[in-house]
Design a protein around this motif. Structure first.
Motif, short mmCIF file in Angstrom:
data_model
loop_
_atom_site.label_atom_id
_atom_site.label_comp_id
_atom_site.label_asym_id
_atom_site.label_seq_id
_atom_site.Cartn_x
_atom_site.Cartn_y
_atom_site.Cartn_z
N THR A 180 85.25 28.73 28.13
CA THR A 180 86.45 28.23 27.44
C THR A 180 86.67 29.07 26.20
OG1 THR A 180 86.04 25.97 28.19
CG2 THR A 180 87.49 26.23 26.29
N SER B 263 96.92 38.09 27.33
CA SER B 263 96.84 36.84 28.09
C SER B 263 96.25 37.02 29.49
CB SER B 263 98.20 36.15 28.17
OG SER B 263 99.11 36.96 28.87
N ARG B 264 96.61 38.08 30.19
CA ARG B 264 96.06 38.28 31.53
C ARG B 264 94.55 38.50 31.48
NH1 ARG B 264 94.17 42.01 34.51
NH2 ARG B 264 94.70 43.75 33.17
N THR C 16 92.68 35.22 30.71
CA THR C 16 92.50 34.32 31.85
C THR C 16 91.53 34.89 32.88
OG1 THR C 16 94.49 35.21 32.94
CG2 THR C 16 94.76 33.22 31.59
N GLU C 17 91.28 36.18 32.84
CA GLU C 17 90.25 36.76 33.69
C GLU C 17 88.86 36.52 33.08
OE1 GLU C 17 88.98 41.08 35.62
OE2 GLU C 17 90.88 40.91 34.57
N ASP D 2 87.76 30.61 31.94
CA ASP D 2 88.32 29.63 32.86
C ASP D 2 89.43 28.81 32.20
OD1 ASP D 2 86.47 30.20 35.01
OD2 ASP D 2 84.95 29.21 33.78
N VAL D 3 89.22 28.48 30.93
CA VAL D 3 90.17 27.67 30.16
C VAL D 3 90.51 28.43 28.89
CG1 VAL D 3 90.52 25.49 28.94
CG2 VAL D 3 89.18 25.53 31.06
N VAL D 4 91.81 28.58 28.61
CA VAL D 4 92.27 29.23 27.38
C VAL D 4 93.20 28.25 26.67
CG1 VAL D 4 93.60 31.13 26.39
CG2 VAL D 4 92.13 31.53 28.39
#
Length: 147
Positions: free
Chosen positions: A72, A87-88, A91-92, A95-97
């Motif tokens: 996270t 952002s991409r 998220t890689e 799991d949680v942003v």
């Protein structure tokens, strides 16, 4: 700081339940790798004001090596122009942003055997300024910060 250098300023987790470091060169990603090398695979939570592509790529690598069970990231919404560009990758790496008003810089590492808390002045960026880092395996500290 490389693992050998981290070992020069910090003791293994089993030898010292709480320790601190003030100086240059101890970066959060290297510290996280050093911790996971001792704890084994774990759940990781990170808070920061600002992150970087180098830190995020390092998190992706830790995940690929099987050292991160889940992750996270909590980052500051006001740093969003930079954050949105990443952002991409975020998220890689995680799991949680979550984007919120945040200035804390914390790393939590947990598995069935370990609860590790890192409280630091350092963002997940690389600079040449002195930073202060406190590291503890005290259960109550972990639970207080996690909650």
């Amino acid at each position: 700081m490389r693992a050998k250098q981290i070992q020069q300023v910090l003791k293994p987790l089993r030898q010292n339940s709480s320790q601190a470091y003030l100086g240059q060169g101890l970066h959060t990603l290297g510290l996280l790798g050093w911790i996971l090398g001792q704890t084994g695979a774990a759940h990781v939570a990170v808070t920061t004001f600002s992150t970087s592509d180098a830190f995020l790529c390092g998190m992706v690598n830790l995940r690929k090596r099987g050292l991160v069970k889940s992750s996270t990231l909590v980052a500051d919404v006001k740093a969003s122009s930079k954050t949105l560009r990443l952002s991409r990758l975020m998220t890689e790496a995680f799991d949680v942003v979550k984007l919120t008003l945040n200035h804390s810089k914390i790393v939590l590492v947990a598995n069935d055997e370990w609860l590790v808390t890192v409280i630091t002045s350092q963002n997940q960026t690389y600079g040449d300024r002195a930073e202060c880092t406190f590291l503890t395996t005290e259960r109550d500290v972990y639970l207080d910060v996690h909650n």
